[in-house]
Design an enzyme around this catalytic site. Structure first.
Site, PDB file in Angstrom:
ATOM      1  N   GLY A 172       0.769  -1.237   0.000  1.00  0.00           N
ATOM      2  CA  GLY A 172       0.000   0.000   0.000  1.00  0.00           C
ATOM      3  C   GLY A 172       0.797   1.282   0.000  1.00  0.00           C
ATOM      4  O   GLY A 172       0.220   2.368   0.119  1.00  0.00           O
ATOM      5  N   LYS A 208       2.410   2.746  -2.516  1.00  0.00           N
ATOM      6  CA  LYS A 208       2.071   3.568  -3.686  1.00  0.00           C
ATOM      7  C   LYS A 208       0.590   3.903  -3.706  1.00  0.00           C
ATOM      8  O   LYS A 208       0.201   4.984  -4.144  1.00  0.00           O
ATOM      9  CB  LYS A 208       2.510   2.849  -4.964  1.00  0.00           C
ATOM     10  CG  LYS A 208       4.025   2.653  -5.030  1.00  0.00           C
ATOM     11  CD  LYS A 208       4.465   1.860  -6.227  1.00  0.00           C
ATOM     12  CE  LYS A 208       5.940   1.493  -6.127  1.00  0.00           C
ATOM     13  NZ  LYS A 208       6.220   0.450  -5.105  1.00  0.00           N
ATOM     14  N   CYS A 221      11.236  -3.325  -9.625  1.00  0.00           N
ATOM     15  CA  CYS A 221      12.460  -3.002  -8.883  1.00  0.00           C
ATOM     16  C   CYS A 221      13.554  -3.981  -9.300  1.00  0.00           C
ATOM     17  O   CYS A 221      14.305  -4.483  -8.468  1.00  0.00           O
ATOM     18  CB  CYS A 221      12.225  -3.015  -7.381  1.00  0.00           C
ATOM     19  SG  CYS A 221      11.698  -4.592  -6.715  1.00  0.00           S
TER      20      CYS A 221
END
Lengths: 141, 289
Positions: free
Chosen positions: B108, B110, B220
């Site tokens: 959560g 973002k 990532c």
């Protein structure tokens, strides 16, 4: 009377607090959830916003995270000192020099910490989420 | 991969020596849903240094104190979040009228950042495929005072929603090569298997976008098969899709040159850019409206 109406009236009666007008309260799967009006336009079904509390035969619960959003609570608000506030946050019961029973909003300075249940001179916190929370620093009250 | 193989691998993308020696610094995002920035600065005892983002700060809570064990964190006044991971929401830049899909929302960070950018207005469908990850999502939504998100548990590789959202964030699960020691688990086959899921999520989310809608895809990891290749495939298969400038200034390298000039619009962030984890970020638009 709907549970939402009961909940709103309780917030007013117990804390003298208004729910901000941009927040919608609605009951979903037995709990009262708080969310923005604008979220109602989103079609797919799901869990709206977050849990504000619960009305059941056992009584009324008000979640700490929701209490932090209430406007100007004026009744049954306990001002804790830093040691008490730290203990409260860390889910420990806090000795309170006040008679009475029921839900109380705990504050440290300007910061609303959450809701606890006062019983026999002890305040017991109630937070969403599992696990103990810790605070290891200081904040300006 | 062992350490030497990873160093060689990383050298094919960037200056591996700089990337591997860059210090990783703790950062926070002030949560203006709970407290105005000016008030935060007045009450917080954290040592903070500014970054490229006005609400993102390098932060230090003092010797031995974790940022997640502070008053500021408990009260929801801030969220511990890497600086790189703040970039996708800034690039998507959702507003108060947007209907946003967050395809892989847990835990959560973002979602709550987008909610903040939207002033708790508009609407976010915060989806995750996994209920266990969902508990962190629920907890962060409550702590950070997010009121404009609806949590769903769906398989984002087949959302089955067409032309609905105005914006979408696909922060895809990945081989996480920017995380410490992730290279030890990395194999080309693992990455290939992950990329199949990523591509399905990307296509499903793109199809859920309304005409004129925008999508940000991020990971990532450094692996091109999970980054440029996924975007290239979407551009090939969906004629309405186009790469867009990021619209936010932050240090980064462009996409790999082998994919052509258009991929200069995507961002490859490495640790040497701002002492944060590596990230890949691409912004796409559906149609011309």
């Amino acid at each position: 009377m709907s549970h939402v109406t009961t909940f709103r009236e309780y917030l007013q009666r117990q804390f003298g607090a208004e729910v901000p007008k941009e927040i919608v309260l609605n009951e979903q799967e037995g709990v009262i959830r708080a969310y923005s009006k604008t979220l109602m336009m989103l079609k797919p079904s799901g869990y709206m916003g977050f849990v504000a509390g619960k009305v059941s035969t056992r009584g009324i619960e008000v979640k700490s995270e929701f209490a932090q959003l209430l406007r100007n609570p004026s009744r049954n608000v306990l001002a804790l000192d830093e040691a008490q506030a730290k203990a409260f946050v860390e889910s420990e019961s806090v000795a309170i020099a006040e008679q009475g029973e029921g839900l109380r909003i705990a504050k440290f300075g300007r910061h609303v910490l959450g809701v606890g249940i006062l019983k026999a001179g002890s305040l017991h916190p109630d937070f969403i989420g599992k696990g103990r929370k810790r605070v290891e620093n200081s904040i300006n009250p | 991969m062992d350490e030497k193989q990873f160093r060689d691998y990383l050298s094919s993308y960037t200056d591996a020596e700089k990337a591997l020696s860059a210090p990783m610094r703790d950062t926070i995002r002030i949560n203006t849903l709970k407290i105005p920035k000016k008030e935060f600065m007045g009450v917080s005892g954290l040592k903070m240094e500014p970054t490229f983002y006005e609400n993102g700060f390098y932060a230090d809570a003092g010797p031995g104190v974790r940022l997640g064990a502070t008053w500021e964190y408990f009260l929801g006044y801030m969220h511990t979040q890497t600086l790189s991971s703040m970039a996708p929401a800034l690039v998507l830049n959702p507003g108060e009228r947007d209907i946003v899909l967050d395809a892989a929302a847990s835990p959560g960070s973002k979602t709550s950042h987008m909610s903040m950018l939207m002033n708790n207005k508009g609407a976010i469908l915060a989806n995750d495929v996994n209920w266990e990850r969902g508990s962190a999502l629920f907890s962060n939504i409550a702590r950070l005072g997010v009121l404009n998100a609806k949590v769903t548990v769906r398989d984002a590789t087949r959302l089955g929603i067409n032309a609905y959202f105005t914006k979408a964030l696909v922060d895809a699960p990945c081989s996480s090569l920017s995380q410490p020691y992730a290279y030890k688990k990395f194999t080309p086959n693992l990455s290939y298997e992950i990329s199949k899921t990523q591509i399905k999520m990307l296509f499903s989310s793109y199809d859920a976008l309304a005409e004129g809608g925008e999508l940000v895809y991020s990971t990532c990891t450094y692996e091109k098969g999970e980054n440029e290749e996924a975007i290239k495939l979407l551009l090939e298969k969906r004629g309405s899709a186009s790469l867009q400038p990021l619209g936010v200034e932050f240090p980064h390298e462009p996409g790999l040159s082998e994919y052509g000039k258009e991929f200069r619009k995507v961002a490859r962030v490495y640790p040497q850019h701002f002492s944060s984890e590596g990230f890949f970020i691409a912004k796409l638009k559906k149609g011309s409206a």
